[in-house]
Design an enzyme around this catalytic site. Structure first.
Site, PDB file in Angstrom:
ATOM      1  N   CYS A   1      -5.355  30.594 -36.753  1.00  0.00           N
ATOM      2  CA  CYS A   1      -4.850  29.286 -36.618  1.00  0.00           C
ATOM      3  C   CYS A   1      -3.445  29.294 -36.029  1.00  0.00           C
ATOM      4  O   CYS A   1      -2.633  29.673 -36.844  1.00  0.00           O
ATOM      5  CB  CYS A   1      -5.271  28.734 -38.009  1.00  0.00           C
ATOM      6  SG  CYS A   1      -5.119  26.747 -37.605  1.00  0.00           S
TER       7      CYS A   1
ATOM      8  N   PHE B   1      -6.994  34.726 -39.329  1.00  0.00           N
ATOM      9  CA  PHE B   1      -5.833  35.204 -38.931  1.00  0.00           C
ATOM     10  C   PHE B   1      -5.253  34.560 -37.689  1.00  0.00           C
ATOM     11  O   PHE B   1      -4.513  35.294 -36.997  1.00  0.00           O
ATOM     12  CB  PHE B   1      -5.759  36.790 -39.087  1.00  0.00           C
ATOM     13  CG  PHE B   1      -6.016  37.326 -40.180  1.00  0.00           C
ATOM     14  CD1 PHE B   1      -5.321  36.742 -41.390  1.00  0.00           C
ATOM     15  CD2 PHE B   1      -6.315  38.657 -40.369  1.00  0.00           C
ATOM     16  CE1 PHE B   1      -5.841  37.416 -42.731  1.00  0.00           C
ATOM     17  CE2 PHE B   1      -6.480  39.350 -41.510  1.00  0.00           C
ATOM     18  CZ  PHE B   1      -6.118  38.652 -42.851  1.00  0.00           C
TER      19      PHE B   1
ATOM     20  N   THR C   1      -7.527  30.054 -30.899  1.00  0.00           N
ATOM     21  CA  THR C   1      -7.185  29.439 -30.070  1.00  0.00           C
ATOM     22  C   THR C   1      -5.898  29.714 -29.726  1.00  0.00           C
ATOM     23  O   THR C   1      -5.266  30.452 -30.213  1.00  0.00           O
ATOM     24  CB  THR C   1      -6.866  27.819 -30.687  1.00  0.00           C
ATOM     25  OG1 THR C   1      -6.428  27.673 -31.734  1.00  0.00           O
ATOM     26  CG2 THR C   1      -8.438  27.253 -30.742  1.00  0.00           C
TER      27      THR C   1
ATOM     28  N   CYS D   1     -10.242  28.003   4.735  1.00  0.00           N
ATOM     29  CA  CYS D   1     -10.027  29.463   4.645  1.00  0.00           C
ATOM     30  C   CYS D   1      -9.036  29.668   5.660  1.00  0.00           C
ATOM     31  O   CYS D   1      -7.844  30.493   5.609  1.00  0.00           O
ATOM     32  CB  CYS D   1     -11.354  30.316   5.315  1.00  0.00           C
ATOM     33  SG  CYS D   1     -12.049  29.678   6.876  1.00  0.00           S
TER      34      CYS D   1
HETATM   35  S1  SF4 Z   1     -16.771  26.132   5.261  1.00  0.00           S
HETATM   36 FE1  SF4 Z   1     -16.004  27.603   7.039  1.00  0.00          FE
HETATM   37  S2  SF4 Z   1     -14.079  26.503   7.595  1.00  0.00           S
HETATM   38 FE2  SF4 Z   1     -14.506  26.125   5.430  1.00  0.00          FE
HETATM   39  S3  SF4 Z   1     -13.825  27.724   4.152  1.00  0.00           S
HETATM   40 FE3  SF4 Z   1     -15.816  28.168   4.651  1.00  0.00          FE
HETATM   41  S4  SF4 Z   1     -15.865  29.612   6.425  1.00  0.00           S
HETATM   42 FE4  SF4 Z   1     -13.694  28.301   6.242  1.00  0.00          FE
END
Ligand code: SF4
Ligand SMILES: Cc1cc2nc3c(=O)[nH]c(=O)nc-3n(C[C@H](O)[C@H](O)[C@H](O)COP(=O)(O)OP(=O)(O)OC[C@H]3O[C@@H](n4cnc5c(N)ncnc54)[C@H](O)[C@@H]3O)c2cc1C
Ligand SMILES: Cc1cc2nc3c(=O)[nH]c(=O)nc-3n(C[C@H](O)[C@H](O)[C@H](O)COP(=O)(O)O)c2cc1C
Ligand code: SF4
Ligand code: SF4
Lengths: 440, 433
Positions: B139, B137, B205, B353
């Site tokens: 596709c 049921f 799918t 980060c």
């Molecule tokens: S490696 Fe260090 S600087 Fe790079 S995202 Fe990870 S914590 Fe941040």
């Protein structure tokens, strides 16, 4: 073939023809599209990326790599050239392991940096191969600037000036423009006439006239240039070489490494170049390594670099040293030549003393050894030949109104192509600011 | 070594790895080789009614997205059900099953939505000695336009009706395969259960266009300048599939209904995750289409090792283990306070980060001149974004603040468990007071 690597004396044709073609071809070929994507994907697009800081021309590396990753090498090349118009040559000759790639966070993380140099070459080659020159000139300013020296510094300066709308005349005493790109860089780093191709490509911007065979101090004076032009830039490199100051230096077959390299670069058929069977290279820089490596590539049987200080002091990078050792060059450190010994007017051996590098400087020890040699290359540093009334170990143009300097000849030059480019470019910006400030 | 044999709705197989109804199971040649490679069972490529078989396009039928090194991350197809004559398929199924009695042989079916058609096809397959049927049921292309596949799967009443017919006219175990192209996966699952299904399998799918050719302006895969939506599968769809499996496993109305997990299963780990969320076994398509049948060896060795390490002796020990931990947002502990911690020795100084937190989150990471990155606890809301963008595994971790410790961001002490249902900002709490 009559000669072999064992044939005594300086002879040509030590190798089979195919060996020359192979030895002097691209050491590291350009990445293909897929390799470039994989290599580009490794870049983390760092914030305030340390690689940018480490590049003397401050190329926005994460940006250009991302542009490669997203399938627009054209945009990537533009990003590179915005900062470094000789980005193509720099991609080939920069000791990246001591510059951008050394600073790459992935070098810190896993000892395997993003291949910035090779990616740079991928992007710039792509666009240069299509003959595209993505820069145009600002409206003409009517200002004229003379640039002396068509090396990396002079060319970078000229291009940036032309872009800002000034008319530039570049003069060089040699027959071809390019400076050491054409006459110095190791053949296998930029084969297939790349230096001239790059100059031609660079000149596509327009507004730059190149006059070769014109020497400052012989054909033209600095005063005349200052009178005829609104500004003058001197990027004349280092034309002289240091002497060995050892007995027997004048024997035949004792030669400046830069002359040997220049001849080699200008000879299209490397099998015609004579090379010794036992070659001794004295020095510890890039020139010494290039002379030694290329001696081996020409078929010399024994090639030895002898450097007077410790290996860590060699200015040739670790990568260059390793490459030399891989092609069979022997590196001896902490030894200095005391006498070049001759036989029948030509060099037959060199006698060295071991050295000790202490606080009072280098001390020769009593311990002596002799290396057999039928050819000796001196590579112990280039020096400034200050033309036309100028003087000093490096040029300082500050006292002269409307004269700027950059590259190897200038204070702060670093014997790196990329530094010469940066200084040429920055001088152009300073000239531009000066000229336009004067107008307003 | 852990015992991987499974008993799924009475159908035994030596391991929980089945090949899903798709090109890998379209013919005897493939299925024999799959069994030789070690697959525990197959769901034969969907059969249609008797008569002239369907036709497929004769240009590209798959599209894909890749990682930088051409790792296939998602695959999309516009293929239809089997395009081989019914009799040929039936003959081959019977022949394979006769030689491979220990393997599961399921026949996938898709016929028009009337009782006669279903009755007829069920009669025709009886003789194959297959172990069960799976009702397709799901596709999303080609067949739906003809009132089959996901056109049925999107209407719970039809699912219930067809399932009931199948259970009426056949004694075979019946699996109902669900389409994810609906808003609430529990509804079709409930309908299947009402109709008497022995199990559901999911996901089929997902409607998709993988890419657009920016020169010819056609969707990919392109057929003569045009493209159509296809069904998306492969590693990229796994998170969607896991959620849908979990929804059915934990829903009051469908709890306990056996589930065959499908969608992006590529490694033993994927399989274990599906099973932990309640799947009794898994079905694989894209991974086999990408790497060939041999991958089942890694799935078998990996799952055995994992179960041994965990002291699990049978797959039943694993199935459903994570279900009690799937909950709704309002029941999450709002007094579970964590802070990001950067391991300065592991940090490589990329600054991702920082960029992420500074530009798009809470400005809780500081950056010094010499590229030292530190979390400021008085700003960190523990969103986890820095952990997710950091290229170094385990470099940034979330550290739980112990009860009674002061959260520098709020100035409050970490208190006992409390969730949204009792939170003062929750309007329904206030209303109740
Ligand atoms: S490696 Fe260090 S600087 Fe790079 S995202 Fe990870 S914590 Fe941040
Ligand atoms: C053998 C060798 C190998 C090297 N390898 C590398 C490498 O791999 N990577 C790297 O980064 N760097 C390398 N370098 C260093 C690099 O080549 C130089 O730092 C760079 O070329 C300096 O550029 P420039 O423009 O200042 O000077 P140059 O390149 O020296 O150009 C100066 C130009 O000025 C002209 N000139 C000089 N005097 C006059 C005058 N009086 N009138 C008119 N024209 C004049 C010269 O003919 C020349 O063309 C190498 C150097 C040598 C010698
Ligand atoms: C953390 C997060 C929070 C989101 N919050 C909202 C939201 O509040 N309202 C909304 O309409 N979409 C929200 N979205 C969805 C995004 O607006 C966007 O539709 C989705 O992420 C798909 O876009 P993408 O291409 O960037 O992934 C959120 C997405 C993320 C990642
Ligand atoms: S330091 Fe390395 S990873 Fe970071 S932006 Fe530069 S090349 Fe990319
Ligand atoms: S996978 Fe096989 S059948 Fe499909 S296009 Fe390629 S060669 Fe043809």
């Amino acid at each position: 073939m009559s000669n072999t690597p064992l044939t005594p004396g300086i002879v040509s044709g030590r190798l089979v023809p195919e060996a020359y073609a192979h030895n002097f071809d691209d050491l590291e070929p350009v990445l293909d599209g897929h390799e470039a994507h994989v290599a580009a994907d490794r870049c983390y697009f760092c914030h305030d990326a340390p690689c940018i800081t480490a590049c003397p021309t401050s190329i926005d590396i994460p940006l250009f790599i991302r542009q490669i990753a997203t399938g627009t090498p054209e945009a990537a090349a533009k990003t590179i050239w915005d900062q470094n118009i000789l980005g193509g040559m720099c991609a080939r000759v920069c000791p990246t392991e001591e510059l951008c790639e050394e600073a790459c966070v992935r070098e810190a993380a896993e000892g395997k940096p993003v291949e910035i140099g090779r990616l740079q070459r991928f992007a710039t080659d792509r666009v240069m191969d299509k003959g595209v020159h993505p820069f145009t000139r600002a409206p003409a300013t009517g200002k004229r600037v003379a640039v002396v020296g068509a090396g990396p510094a002079g060319l970078a300066c000229a291009h940036r000036l032309a872009m800002h709308g000034h008319d530039v005349v570049v003069m060089d005493r040699r027959a071809k423009p390019g400076g050491l790109n054409e006459y110095g860089i190791a053949s296998y780093k930029a084969p297939h006439g790349f230096a001239q191709r790059e100059v031609e490509w660079l000149l596509q911007i327009g507004g730059i006239t190149v006059q070769t065979g014109v020497e400052l101090g012989r054909d033209v004076t600095l005063d005349a240039l200052r009178a005829d032009y609104d500004a003058v830039f001197l990027g004349i490199g280092l034309g002289g070489v240091n002497a060995l100051r050892a007995a027997g230096e004048d024997l035949s077959n004792v030669r400046d490494a830069v002359d040997f390299i220049e001849e080699l670069r200008q000879q299209p058929d490397k099998s015609k170049l004579g090379i010794g069977r036992d070659v001794v290279v004295i020095g510890g820089g890039m020139t010494a390594v290039d002379a030694a490596v290329q001696s081996r590539l020409l078929g010399a049987q024994n090639v030895t670099i002898v450097y007077r200080r410790g290996q860590e002091k060699m200015s040739a990078s670790a990568h260059e040293q390793t490459h030399a050792q891989q092609v069979g060059v022997r590196i001896i450190c902490n030894a200095a030549p005391v006498e070049v010994i001759g036989a029948g007017g030509a060099v037959s051996a060199v006698e060295f003393a071991y050295t000790e590098d202490g606080p009072e400087g280098l001390k020769l020890l009593a311990d002596i050894f002799t290396l057999k040699a039928d050819q000796v290359f001196k590579a112990i540093g280039q020096t400034l030949v200050a033309p036309d009334g100028l003087s000093g170990a490096k040029l300082d143009a500050t006292p002269l109104a409307r004269v700027w300097t950059g590259g190897d000849c200038a204070m702060g030059g670093e014997d790196l192509t990329v530094t010469a480019v940066a200084e040429g470019r920055d001088a152009a910006e300073a000239i531009h600011a000066n000229l336009m400030g004067a107008v307003g | 070594m852990a015992d991987l044999t499974t008993n799924f709705i009475g159908i035994k197989s030596p391991n929980p790895f089945w090949l899903a109804s798709a090109p890998p199971t379209d013919k005897e040649y493939n299925v024999r080789r799959a069994f030789e490679a070690g697959w525990g069972g197959v769901v034969w490529k969907t059969l249609g009614s008797e008569g002239p078989p369907v036709v497929n396009v004769n240009g590209p039928r798959y599209g894909a997205i890749w990682g930088a090194d051409r790792r296939l991350l998602g695959l999309n197809n516009i293929e239809l059900i089997t395009d081989r004559p019914l009799e040929v398929n039936l003959r081959e199924i019977k022949s394979v099953k006769r030689d491979w009695k220990d393997r599961a042989m399921i026949i996938s079916l898709m016929v028009p939505c009337d009782e006669e058609s279903w009755k007829d096809i069920l009669k025709r397959i009886e003789d194959t000695e297959a172990d069960g049927v799976e009702l397709n049921f799901g596709c999303p292309h080609g067949m739906a336009e003809r009132g089959m596949g996901s056109a049925v799967g999107q209407v719970p009443e039809y699912i219930e009706m067809v399932t009931r017919w199948v259970k009426q006219h056949s004694r075979m175990p019946c699996i109902v395969k669900l389409t994810p192209n609906i808003s609430d996966i529990r509804k079709p699952a409930e309908a299947a259960k009402r109709g008497g299904a022995d199990a559901v399998s999911l996901i089929n799918t997902i409607n998709s266009i993988t890419s657009v050719n920016l020169d010819s302006f056609s969707p990919e895969p392109m057929i003569d300048g045009k493209g159509t939506h296809g069904g998306y599968c492969g590693p990229a769809v796994k998170p969607i599939a896991l959620n849908m499996v979990a929804e059915i496993a934990r829903s009051e109305a469908t709890r306990g209904l056996p589930i065959s997990g499908i969608g992006g299963v590529t490694t033993w780990r994927d399989a274990a995750e599906f099973m932990a969320l309640g799947a009794g076994n898994v079905q694989v398509c894209t991974a086999a289409m990408t790497y060939g049948f041999k991958i089942v060896e890694e799935m078998i060795s990996g799952l055995s090792q994992y179960m041994d390490e965990k002291g699990m002796t049978s797959t039943a020990d694993l199935v459903g283990r994570a279900v009690p931990n799937v909950t709704d947002w309002q029941f999450l502990n709002l007094n579970y306070v964590t802070k990001a911690r950067i391991d300065q020795d592991a940090c490589i100084g990329c600054g991702r980060c920082f960029a992420a937190c500074e530009d798009t989150s809470h400005q809780a990471i500081s950056m010094s001149e010499d590229r030292v990155f530190e979390v400021m606890d008085d700003e960190c809301v523990a969103c986890n974004l820095c952990v997710n963008v950091c290229p170094v595994e385990d470099c940034i971790t979330m550290v739980e603040l112990p009860k009674g410790a002061v959260d520098e961001r709020t100035g409050k002490k970490v208190a006992d468990f409390a969730n949204w249902t009792t939170h003062p900002n929750n309007p329904s709490v206030t209303a109740a007071e």
